[in-house]
Structures are given as structure tokens and as C-alpha cells.
Enzyme design. Structure first.
Site, PDB file in Angstrom:
ATOM      1  N   TYR A 141      40.000  37.233  35.831  1.00 39.97           N
ATOM      2  CA  TYR A 141      39.155  37.867  35.918  1.00 39.97           C
ATOM      3  C   TYR A 141      38.639  38.693  34.923  1.00 39.97           C
ATOM      4  O   TYR A 141      37.192  38.824  34.387  1.00 39.97           O
ATOM      5  CB  TYR A 141      39.681  39.340  36.800  1.00 39.97           C
ATOM      6  CG  TYR A 141      39.327  39.341  38.072  1.00 39.97           C
ATOM      7  CD1 TYR A 141      39.586  38.279  38.987  1.00 39.97           C
ATOM      8  CD2 TYR A 141      38.934  40.650  38.740  1.00 39.97           C
ATOM      9  CE1 TYR A 141      39.764  38.488  40.432  1.00 39.97           C
ATOM     10  CE2 TYR A 141      38.886  40.636  40.270  1.00 39.97           C
ATOM     11  CZ  TYR A 141      39.160  39.471  40.891  1.00 39.97           C
ATOM     12  OH  TYR A 141      39.030  39.528  42.308  1.00 39.97           O
ATOM     13  N   LYS A 192      50.245  28.664  41.013  1.00 37.42           N
ATOM     14  CA  LYS A 192      50.024  27.376  41.198  1.00 37.42           C
ATOM     15  C   LYS A 192      50.494  26.489  40.118  1.00 37.42           C
ATOM     16  O   LYS A 192      49.706  25.654  39.559  1.00 37.42           O
ATOM     17  CB  LYS A 192      48.333  27.278  41.346  1.00 37.42           C
ATOM     18  CG  LYS A 192      47.922  26.126  41.817  1.00 37.42           C
ATOM     19  CD  LYS A 192      48.155  25.737  43.402  1.00 37.42           C
ATOM     20  CE  LYS A 192      47.421  24.392  43.650  1.00 37.42           C
ATOM     21  NZ  LYS A 192      47.925  24.053  45.054  1.00 37.42           N
ATOM     22  N   ASP A 224      48.745  28.394  47.989  1.00 38.64           N
ATOM     23  CA  ASP A 224      48.111  27.715  49.118  1.00 38.64           C
ATOM     24  C   ASP A 224      49.337  27.947  50.224  1.00 38.64           C
ATOM     25  O   ASP A 224      49.032  28.271  51.545  1.00 38.64           O
ATOM     26  CB  ASP A 224      47.749  26.084  49.196  1.00 38.64           C
ATOM     27  CG  ASP A 224      48.843  25.334  48.383  1.00 38.64           C
ATOM     28  OD1 ASP A 224      49.760  25.730  47.655  1.00 38.64           O
ATOM     29  OD2 ASP A 224      48.673  24.264  48.455  1.00 38.64           O
ATOM     30  N   ASP A 248      44.138  39.204  44.816  1.00 37.75           N
ATOM     31  CA  ASP A 248      42.948  39.595  45.462  1.00 37.75           C
ATOM     32  C   ASP A 248      43.005  39.052  46.905  1.00 37.75           C
ATOM     33  O   ASP A 248      42.506  39.624  47.843  1.00 37.75           O
ATOM     34  CB  ASP A 248      41.719  39.482  44.571  1.00 37.75           C
ATOM     35  CG  ASP A 248      40.344  39.886  45.297  1.00 37.75           C
ATOM     36  OD1 ASP A 248      40.291  40.878  45.819  1.00 37.75           O
ATOM     37  OD2 ASP A 248      39.440  38.961  45.337  1.00 37.75           O
ATOM     38  N   ASP A 252      44.092  40.793  50.750  1.00 35.33           N
ATOM     39  CA  ASP A 252      43.031  40.829  52.004  1.00 35.33           C
ATOM     40  C   ASP A 252      43.983  40.363  53.345  1.00 35.33           C
ATOM     41  O   ASP A 252      43.769  40.742  54.146  1.00 35.33           O
ATOM     42  CB  ASP A 252      41.689  40.193  51.819  1.00 35.33           C
ATOM     43  CG  ASP A 252      40.693  41.191  51.182  1.00 35.33           C
ATOM     44  OD1 ASP A 252      41.003  42.002  50.531  1.00 35.33           O
ATOM     45  OD2 ASP A 252      39.315  40.847  51.317  1.00 35.33           O
TER      46      ASP A 252
HETATM   47  C1  IPM Z   1      39.485  44.578  45.076  1.00 33.79           C
HETATM   48  C2  IPM Z   1      38.329  44.101  45.225  1.00 33.79           C
HETATM   49  C3  IPM Z   1      37.552  44.088  43.655  1.00 33.79           C
HETATM   50  C4  IPM Z   1      38.221  42.848  43.053  1.00 33.79           C
HETATM   51  C5  IPM Z   1      36.089  43.751  43.484  1.00 33.79           C
HETATM   52  C6  IPM Z   1      35.293  44.690  44.286  1.00 33.79           C
HETATM   53  C7  IPM Z   1      35.761  43.672  42.111  1.00 33.79           C
HETATM   54  O1  IPM Z   1      37.930  43.050  45.887  1.00 33.79           O
HETATM   55  O2  IPM Z   1      39.869  45.451  44.615  1.00 33.79           O
HETATM   56  O3  IPM Z   1      40.390  43.664  45.739  1.00 33.79           O
HETATM   57  O4  IPM Z   1      38.055  41.837  43.051  1.00 33.79           O
HETATM   58  O5  IPM Z   1      39.516  43.388  42.558  1.00 33.79           O
HETATM   59 MG    MG Z   2      39.590  42.361  46.902  1.00 31.98          MG
END
Ligand code: IPM
Ligand code: MG
Length: 357
Positions: A141, A192, A224, A248, A252
């Protein structure tokens, strides 16, 4: 002594969900006599519209001076065409890096009331309680060099750099080992290392740190495989530690195990335990302004803020109990709706949490 909280509603559903968390915070502020002072500022697209940049220096200044920050979400199609440095996401990333909020804690907990909202079988997810510790200020990032360059012959090439220094790995590793110590003593480091040197170093440092935490059982998993194991047998995990981008993605995924990403809070802390708190979900521009977004992840983020940055554990627990009570009452926003439940909007959900408090 009064403590200051900066509210950064941001974009999309951000203002709607932060408004509900704000009402909840005012309520506990009174009830527990916390002496919190609130201020609000622009970030992301809202700041681009108001001031021409995603992280105005005034906002950064206010953030640096406050004891804790509660952020809604940033981004949306309106600003997607802007060049990278001016995109709303840079506001969020700028706050993370300027405040050195390197430790991102993303708990994925399944509320028993929501077991049927998960797309996985109830027996696979019931009792799920995972903590993802994501490194937040390094990795691909932030690595330099980055950009889009023109090659000889005119073809364009995009490039980013995946870097981690030893000290960056060590400090996030310590946070994760300490979290595992306080939980069930299991830490899985995700990398990885079969392909990327940076994660070979990551693994080496994690193994080295493990010597300081003999009571924590450390394991390693390729990313993975971790993605697969999370849907196959998620309850094998206690604490997961990983780099910025893998974290990240996996957070999710872990969020969805619990039924809805609309339920998951997060904390981003620096070495001084100053923190920024935000829901794990995004700005959901498709439902913004309709009053149907789930405010619970933001309300639960406010609870985490009280716990980690404002030393108000009692108030944090009161909020968490109120959220649980509201779920017991069968109230559901659209994202967690199930048969027989009562569908409510953002404001009604906030009202219900306030009433339960
Ligand atoms: C998160 C989001 C952010 C990230 C974005 C909005 C920059 O997806 O906080 O998980 O990638 O960290
Ligand atoms: Mg995110």
C-alpha cells in the site's frame, strides 16, 4: 480531564451511520459521565468537494490533537476519475500513515442471533470468534517506487513495491502475539513465503518473536490456503496476523462469515494507543442517502474506541450489550434481514440501540 473525539463521517453512507454512532456516544457520555468533547471534520470525497483535497491539513491537525477518531467511510463513483493522489481513499491512507496507526484490529464475531444470515452452514460458523491483526501502514500500500511509467516503445507499465522492514514486522507481530496471549493462545501468520521474499522475512521474524511468547502456538499459512480455510473451517483460527493487502482481503472474507460486513467494527492503533475507529465496510454508494444502511458496525467501532483509546470499558460493554439486545428483539437492517425478523432502517436501528441503553 476531558478527552476529545473527532468524528469524520466521510462519504456515501458514512454520514448516516456516524450520526447514529454519535447519538450513542452522546448518550454514554452522559450516562457514564465520560467528559468527552466532540468535533467533526471532512475527509475523503467530502473534503475534496469542500476543500479540494482528501485530507486537508486542518483535518489532519484536528486528528493529531484528538484522543480518538471515529470514521465512517470514504470514496464513491463521483471521485473515481481523479488521479490517485487526489482520490478520497488517500484521505484515509494519509490519516493511517501520518498518525502511524500500524495495528489494525478486525474482530469477526458471529452473533448467535445472526447465524442464519451467514452464507455458510450454521455449524461451520456458530461460535466464530476470529481476530485479524492487519499491518496498516506498510507493505504494498505504501511501498516506493510506485506509479505508471512508459516503457521504451511507448507501452505503459504500472508498478508497486511490496516492502516490509524488520522493525515493521516486529511491531505488528508483538501486537498479534499479545492479542493471542489474551485470547485462546493461537496465532496464525499469513504470508506468501513460497513466492515473495518480503514474506520469507516476515515468517522468519514471526518465528523469532515466538520465542518471547512460549504460551502462544504459532502457525504459518500461505494466503491462498488461508482464504480457502476461512470458508472451509473458519473456527480453526483464533488470531491471524498478516500484511496490509492480504489483511484487507481476508478481513472482508472473514466479515462475510459472520453474515454481514455491516456488523464488523475495527480499531487502528499507534504505539501510544491513540486510535482511529471505523467499520470494516466501505461507503456503499449504491445505498447512500436511503436510510437503510446498517449502523451497527460503526456503533460497535465506537464501543472499541471507548475500550482501547478512552479507558471507558463500562461504556463499551453497555453499547455491546445494547447491540446484542436489539438483535434479540429481532430488529434487522436489510443486510442482515432474515425470515420472521423486523426490518428497520438506519435511524430506527439507532433509536433501538439508544432505547436499549
Ligand atoms: C479497508 C478499505 C481501505 C483499504 C480502502 C478504502 C482504502 O478497503 O479499510 O479495508 O484498502 O484499506
Ligand atoms: Mg478493505
Amino acid at each position: 480531564m476531558s478527552q476529545s473525539v473527532l468524528l469524520l463521517p466521510g462519504d456515501g453512507i458514512g454520514p448516516e451511520i456516524v450520526a447514529e454512532a454519535e447519538r450513542v456516544l452522546h448518550k454514554v457520555n452522559e450516562r457514564f459521565d465520560l467528559g468527552l468533547q466532540f468535533a467533526t471534520a471532512d475527509v475523503g470525497g467530502a473534503a475534496i468537494d469542500a476543500a479540494g483535497e482528501p485530507l486537508p491539513s486542518k483535518t489532519l491537525d484536528q486528528a493529531q490533537k484528538s484522543d480518538a477518531i471515529l470514521l465512517g467511510a470514504v470514496g464513491g463513483p463521483k471521485w473515481d476519475g481523479l488521479e490517485m493522489a487526489l482520490r478520497p481513499e488517500k484521505g484515509l491512507l494519509g490519516l493511517r500513515s501520518n498518525l502511524e496507526l500500524f495495528a489494525n484490529l478486525r474482530p469477526a464475531i458471529l452473533y448467535p442471533q445472526l447465524a442464519s444470515a451467514s452464507s455458510l452452514k450454521p455449524e461451520v460458523v456458530s461460535g466464530l470468534d476470529i481476530l485479524i491483526v492487519r499491518e496498516l501502514t506498510g507493505g504494498i500500500y505504501f511501498g516506493q517506487p510506485r506509479g505508471v511509467r512508459e516503457l521504451e516503445g511507448g507501452e505503459r507499465q504500472g508498478y508497486n513495491t511490496y516492502v516490509y522492514s524488520e522493525s515493521e514486522i516486529r511491531r505488528i507481530g508483538r501486537v498479534a502475539f499479545e492479542a493471542a496471549q489474551q485470547r485462546n493462545g493461537k496465532l496464525c501468520s499469513v504470508d506468501k513465503a513460497n513466492v515473495l521474499e518480503v514474506t520469507v522475512l516476515w515468517r522468519e521474524i514471526m518465528n523469532d518473536l515466538a520465542k518471547d511468547y512460549p504460551e502462544v502456538e504459532l502457525s504459518h499459512m500461505y494466503v491462498d490456503n488461508a482464504a480457502m480455510q476461512l470458508v472451509k473451517a473458519p473456527k480453526q483460527f483464533d488470531v491471524i496476523v498478516t500484511g496490509n493487502m492480504f489483511g484487507d482481503i481476508l478481513s472482508d472474507e472473514a466479515a462475510m462469515l459472520t453474515g454481514s460486513i455491516g456488523m464488523l467494527p475495527s480499531a487502528s492503533l499507534n504505539a501510544e494507543k491513540q486510535g482511529m475507529y471505523e467499520p470494516c465496510h466501505g461507503s456503499a454508494p449504491d445505498i447512500a442517502g436511503q436510510g437503510i444502511a446498517n449502523p451497527l458496525a460503526t456503533i460497535l467501532s465506537a464501543a472499541m474506541m471507548l475500550r482501547y483509546s478512552l479507558q471507558a470499558e463500562e461504556a463499551a460493554q453497555a453499547i455491546e450489550a445494547a447491540v446484542s439486545a436489539v438483535l434479540d428483539q429481532g430488529l434487522r437492517t436489510a443486510d442482515i434481514m432474515s425470515e420472521g425478523a423486523t426490518r428497520v432502517g438506519t435511524r430506527e436501528m439507532g433509536d433501538a440501540v439508544l432505547a436499549a441503553l
